[in-house]
Design a protein around this motif. Structure first.
Motif, PDB file in Angstrom:
ATOM      1  N   GLU A   1       1.134   4.260  -2.844  1.00 48.31           N
ATOM      2  CA  GLU A   1       0.880   5.656  -2.516  1.00 48.31           C
ATOM      3  C   GLU A   1       2.037   6.549  -2.948  1.00 48.31           C
ATOM      4  O   GLU A   1       1.846   7.725  -3.256  1.00 48.31           O
TER       5      GLU A   1
ATOM      6  N   GLN B   1       0.829  -1.201   0.000  1.00 49.03           N
ATOM      7  CA  GLN B   1       0.000   0.000   0.000  1.00 49.03           C
ATOM      8  C   GLN B   1       0.868   1.258   0.000  1.00 49.03           C
ATOM      9  O   GLN B   1       0.617   2.215  -0.745  1.00 49.03           O
ATOM     10  N   ASN B   2       1.908   1.263   0.803  1.00 47.62           N
ATOM     11  CA  ASN B   2       2.771   2.436   0.847  1.00 47.62           C
ATOM     12  C   ASN B   2       3.504   2.659  -0.464  1.00 47.62           C
ATOM     13  O   ASN B   2       3.642   3.791  -0.925  1.00 47.62           O
TER      14      ASN B   2
END
Length: 615
Positions: free
Chosen positions: A545, A541-542
């Motif tokens: 992002e 997820q990071n």
């Protein structure tokens, strides 16, 4: 660079033709009319006995005219020999196969350079000088096979006084074994050697055997090779109608336009007596004159015979290579079938069910190694467990295949990649065996039945498993190193932005104890999304992002491509190749092309020699 020496080209072409002989009686070639006559062995004999020797520098000077007498049992070959040499040199008997080995009657001036200087002439024959080779009984022929031998008989050393001059004083006269008895098949190769050597063939027949299919087939083959022939109807009564029928039956079979010559039946108490009577006959004079006229052509006759051999080989080249061409086609079809079934039964399921499936785990392993590099807490125990999973199943890569052999195996959960292969390989082997069974029924070759049996054998399958197991272990270790390198590359990419790197090490990426416990508790940890997803979800997820989504997709694609290419090679080398080798083929397509190129070189050089333009 390919050697174009015509002698070497002859040797190579002989070797290719010899590989075609055992194939000529298999499959569809067994019923081919063109193969029933020994045309291919005759072609090999011509290359050995006539064409290759012609490439020796002094061939036209040292090689005399060769006159070969051949015929069935008791057709009077020895009688004609005696008429030509002018003395009772050969026994004129009634015993079947009186001439069982080739006998050369030659003037002393001819010498032996024509034989000693040409190693492919009568290779493997034992030589007897001025004596006859010992005869073999039918029992010996059956038990021991034919012992090749030849007699070199100097005419002036033979017993008895000459009754007439030698009709062909610079030629060698050959008395060939008969071709019409049950045992003559044992020495048919010797008869073909003598016919291939001949510049003039004299065929002897009687009123009882002139229509024998074996004799007419051989005579037609000799005529097709451009060799001059004379037909001697021996022991024939004064009957014009019978003589005309002999001419109609045999006259068009040979290459010479000479008429069929008749010899009357002579009675007498000895060979000498019968020969003296024959020499007083006009028919004997006509025969001697015909032989003398042909032999006197000398080098011109030999050059014409050489061109005849080349034309014969050229006309039948496709026929000679036909069994090998069919073999190449069958081999290529088998190779293509094995490759197709490998794609359909192994590689496609592997790509579909693993690389493109939900169980694909290499990217998650990459992110897990990234977490290790980031020193995320609790990752160490997971890596310890998964490290064992990576190592231990590698030694079990063939366990699924072993089940095909009926061998037991301990219960263990294999990684998804391995499970898919274990399921695919048995189906692949079954599909290949089914194809071989179809070919065994349709093609008629014994090889396909043997291949089916081999595919079913424990020995073959065991031999297939071992190398594949070891290669799979190496592949998995190589993939593990690649995954670690990609994790290191990703870490270096993050290191370019210290703030992001610090954030990755922050608390928001700490793995919950519950997730870690869940992963460890599975015991069947296999790197799939379903199991490792909770661990690497935060990392993923990071990275998304921070705009690294395209980078991650490229990384996933590169990993999959590397695995698919490695698996293709693994399957091709360790599974496909052993199965392809079950039907290797007698020759390759390249060897057939080379054989045609060799013949072109042979033809060009022989034409120069025959036309007197040799450099």
């Amino acid at each position: 660079m390919r050697v174009t020496d015509p002698i070497a080209a002859c040797d190579r072409l002989i070797a290719v033709f010899e590989r075609a002989i055992p194939l000529s009686s298999k499959g569809r070639w067994a019923s081919d009319d063109a193969i029933r006559v020994p045309i291919l062995p005759f072609a090999i004999a011509q290359l050995r006995m006539r064409v290759r020797p012609a490439f020796q520098p002094d061939w036209i000077v040292t090689d005399p005219v060769h006159i070969t007498l051949f015929g069935g049992t008791n057709t009077g070959k020895s009688t004609v020999v005696n008429l030509i040499v002018g003395r009772p040199a050969a026994g004129m008997g009634v015993r079947a196969r009186c001439s069982q080995h080739p006998e050369a009657y030659r003037p002393a001036a001819v010498g032996d350079r024509w034989l000693d200087g040409n190693p492919t002439r009568f290779q493997g024959y034992r030589r007897y000088r001025d004596e006859h080779p010992p005869r073999q009984s039918d029992e010996e022929l059956h038990r021991d096979g034919y012992r090749r031998a030849l007699a070199l008989l100097e005419i002036d050393r033979l017993p008895g006084l000459p009754l007439a001059p030698i009709a062909a004083p610079t030629a060698i006269v050959w008395d060939a074994p008969d071709f019409s008895t049950e045992q003559s098949s044992s020495y048919l190769g010797t008869i073909l050697d003598l016919l291939a050597l001949a510049d003039l063939v004299v065929m002897t027949v009687t009123d009882e055997c002139y229509a024998d299919d074996r004799g007419t087939s051989l005579l037609k083959m000799v005529g097709d090779a451009g060799v001059n022939t004379l037909i001697v109807a021996n022991k024939l009564p004064e009957n014009r109608t019978l003589l005309d029928d002999v001419g109609r039956t045999l006259g068009t079979a040979g290459g010479s336009q000479a008429p069929v010559l008749r010899l009357p039946e002579i009675s007498g108490t000895s060979t000498l007596d019968r020969l003296e009577q024959l020499l007083r006959c006009d028919e004997a004079d006509l025969l001697r004159d015909s032989v003398q006229r042909e032999a006197a052509l000398g080098s011109a006759l030999k050059q014409r015979s050489l061109l005849g051999s080349i034309a014969f080989l050229e006309r039948h080249l496709d026929e000679f290579l036909g069994p090998l061409t069919h073999e190449v086609s069958a081999s290529a079809s088998w190779q293509a079938t094995v490759a197709r079934l490998s794609r359909e039964a192994i590689l496609e399921p592997y790509r579909r069910d693993y690389l493109d499936g939900i169980r694909y785990g290499e990217l998650n392993r990459t992110l897990l190694h990234l977490m290790e590099r980031l020193q995320v807490p609790l990752i160490g125990p997971i890596l310890d467990l998964t490290g064992r999973v990576v190592r231990i199943p590698l030694r079990l890569a063939g366990r699924g295949i072993r089940s095909l052999l009926g061998h037991g195996s301990e219960e263990s959960k294999s990684p998804p990649e391995q499970e898919i292969l274990q399921d695919a390989i048995p189906h692949w082997l079954a599909a290949i065996k089914a194809e071989a069974q179809v070919l065994a029924r349709s093609d008629g070759r014994e090889e396909w039945t043997a291949i089916v049996q081999e595919l079913e054998s424990v020995r073959f399958r065991t031999a297939l498993v071992g190398p594949f197991e070891r290669a799979f272990d190496v592949y998995r270790e190589r993939m593990e190193r690649l995954v670690r390198r990609r994790a290191e590359d990703l870490y270096e990419r993050l290191s370019e932005n210290p703030k992001k790197l610090a954030t990755m090490r922050g608390a928001n990426l700490m793995v919950s104890a519950t997730s870690v416990a869940l992963v460890i508790k599975t015991a069947g940890l296999d790197w799939s999304d379903a199991v490792l997803g909770p661990v690497v979800a935060g990392v993923w997820q990071n990275l998304l992002e921070w705009g690294l989504g395209r980078y991650l997709e490229t990384l996933r694609t590169e990993l999959k491509e590397a695995q698919l290419q490695a698996m293709r090679q693994l399957v091709e080398v360790h599974l496909e190749q052993p199965v392809r080798n079950l039907f290797p083929g007698a020759v390759s397509a390249g060897e057939l092309d080379a054989a045609r190129a060799d013949f072109a070189s042979i033809k060009a050089e022989a034409t120069r020699i025959a036309e007197g333009t040799r450099s």
